[in-house]
Write a protein that holds these residues in place. Structure first.
Motif, PDB file in Angstrom:
ATOM      1  N   THR A  34      41.847  43.098  40.179  1.00 28.31           N
ATOM      2  CA  THR A  34      41.688  41.737  40.702  1.00 28.31           C
ATOM      3  C   THR A  34      42.955  41.270  41.406  1.00 28.31           C
ATOM      4  O   THR A  34      42.896  40.620  42.460  1.00 28.31           O
ATOM      5  CB  THR A  34      41.365  40.764  39.545  1.00 28.31           C
ATOM      6  N   LEU A  35      44.096  41.600  40.829  1.00 26.53           N
ATOM      7  CA  LEU A  35      45.372  41.108  41.355  1.00 26.53           C
ATOM      8  C   LEU A  35      45.828  41.814  42.627  1.00 26.53           C
ATOM      9  O   LEU A  35      46.450  41.190  43.481  1.00 26.53           O
ATOM     10  CB  LEU A  35      46.464  41.255  40.286  1.00 26.53           C
ATOM     11  N   GLN A  36      45.531  43.090  42.737  1.00 29.15           N
ATOM     12  CA  GLN A  36      46.066  43.875  43.854  1.00 29.15           C
ATOM     13  C   GLN A  36      45.731  43.309  45.231  1.00 29.15           C
ATOM     14  O   GLN A  36      46.625  43.107  46.043  1.00 29.15           O
ATOM     15  CB  GLN A  36      45.633  45.339  43.731  1.00 29.15           C
ATOM     16  N   PRO A  37      44.468  43.001  45.536  1.00 32.12           N
ATOM     17  CA  PRO A  37      44.193  42.451  46.873  1.00 32.12           C
ATOM     18  C   PRO A  37      44.864  41.095  47.112  1.00 32.12           C
ATOM     19  O   PRO A  37      45.312  40.808  48.221  1.00 32.12           O
ATOM     20  CB  PRO A  37      42.670  42.315  46.931  1.00 32.12           C
ATOM     21  N   ILE A  38      44.962  40.304  46.075  1.00 32.85           N
ATOM     22  CA  ILE A  38      45.611  38.993  46.211  1.00 32.85           C
ATOM     23  C   ILE A  38      47.084  39.174  46.545  1.00 32.85           C
ATOM     24  O   ILE A  38      47.627  38.519  47.440  1.00 32.85           O
ATOM     25  CB  ILE A  38      45.436  38.176  44.917  1.00 32.85           C
ATOM     26  N   LEU A  39      47.740  40.073  45.838  1.00 37.35           N
ATOM     27  CA  LEU A  39      49.163  40.295  46.057  1.00 37.35           C
ATOM     28  C   LEU A  39      49.447  40.949  47.408  1.00 37.35           C
ATOM     29  O   LEU A  39      50.441  40.628  48.060  1.00 37.35           O
ATOM     30  CB  LEU A  39      49.747  41.135  44.917  1.00 37.35           C
ATOM     31  N   VAL A  40      48.557  41.846  47.834  1.00 28.58           N
ATOM     32  CA  VAL A  40      48.737  42.490  49.139  1.00 28.58           C
ATOM     33  C   VAL A  40      48.641  41.440  50.255  1.00 28.58           C
ATOM     34  O   VAL A  40      49.458  41.425  51.186  1.00 28.58           O
ATOM     35  CB  VAL A  40      47.702  43.627  49.345  1.00 28.58           C
ATOM     36  N   VAL A  41      47.654  40.558  50.166  1.00 26.55           N
ATOM     37  CA  VAL A  41      47.512  39.504  51.175  1.00 26.55           C
ATOM     38  C   VAL A  41      48.710  38.559  51.135  1.00 26.55           C
ATOM     39  O   VAL A  41      49.258  38.194  52.171  1.00 26.55           O
ATOM     40  CB  VAL A  41      46.187  38.731  50.974  1.00 26.55           C
ATOM     41  N   ALA A  42      49.133  38.181  49.939  1.00 28.50           N
ATOM     42  CA  ALA A  42      50.282  37.281  49.810  1.00 28.50           C
ATOM     43  C   ALA A  42      51.529  37.907  50.406  1.00 28.50           C
ATOM     44  O   ALA A  42      52.308  37.232  51.093  1.00 28.50           O
ATOM     45  CB  ALA A  42      50.508  36.938  48.341  1.00 28.50           C
ATOM     46  N   GLU A  43      51.720  39.199  50.173  1.00 35.87           N
ATOM     47  CA  GLU A  43      52.886  39.884  50.733  1.00 35.87           C
ATOM     48  C   GLU A  43      52.796  39.945  52.260  1.00 35.87           C
ATOM     49  O   GLU A  43      53.790  39.747  52.957  1.00 35.87           O
ATOM     50  CB  GLU A  43      53.009  41.291  50.146  1.00 35.87           C
TER      51      GLU A  43
END
Length: 103
Positions: A34-43
């Motif tokens: 769940t976290l990975q796509p959110i963090l990739v977009v945020a980065e």
């Protein structure tokens, strides 16, 4: 166990402090998917340019100045009424001054 919103906020804070995504995900393996796509977009968003280029600034300034030179202000309503009233008063004064009012 923290709720999803709090977890995401903690992860985004860690990312903002420069922690790599893989280290953040390693801390929360049960939520990694769940976290990975959110963090990739945020980065990715953090790397976008936030300031316009000099060329864009210059073009914007030129467009503004070009528009500003063609802009004509219109007097306010009270100014137009005052001008009209003054004109009428002068007309009456000059027209009445030529009349023989008695005598």
């Amino acid at each position: 166990m923290m709720d999803k919103e709090t977890l995401i906020n903690h992860c985004l804070d860690a990312l903002a402090k420069g922690e790599p995504i893989h280290e953040i995900l390693a801390r929360y393996p049960h939520e990694a998917a769940t976290l990975q796509p959110i963090l990739v977009v945020a980065e990715s968003l953090a790397h976008l340019a936030t300031d316009p280029t000099n060329e864009a600034r210059i073009a914007s300034r030129r467009a503004f100045l070009r528009q500003a030179t063609t802009y004509q202000t219109r007097p306010a309503l009270w100014q137009r009424l005052a001008l009209w009233a003054a004109s009428v008063a002068l007309l009456i004064l000059f027209a009445g001054g030529g009349l023989n009012m008695g005598g």
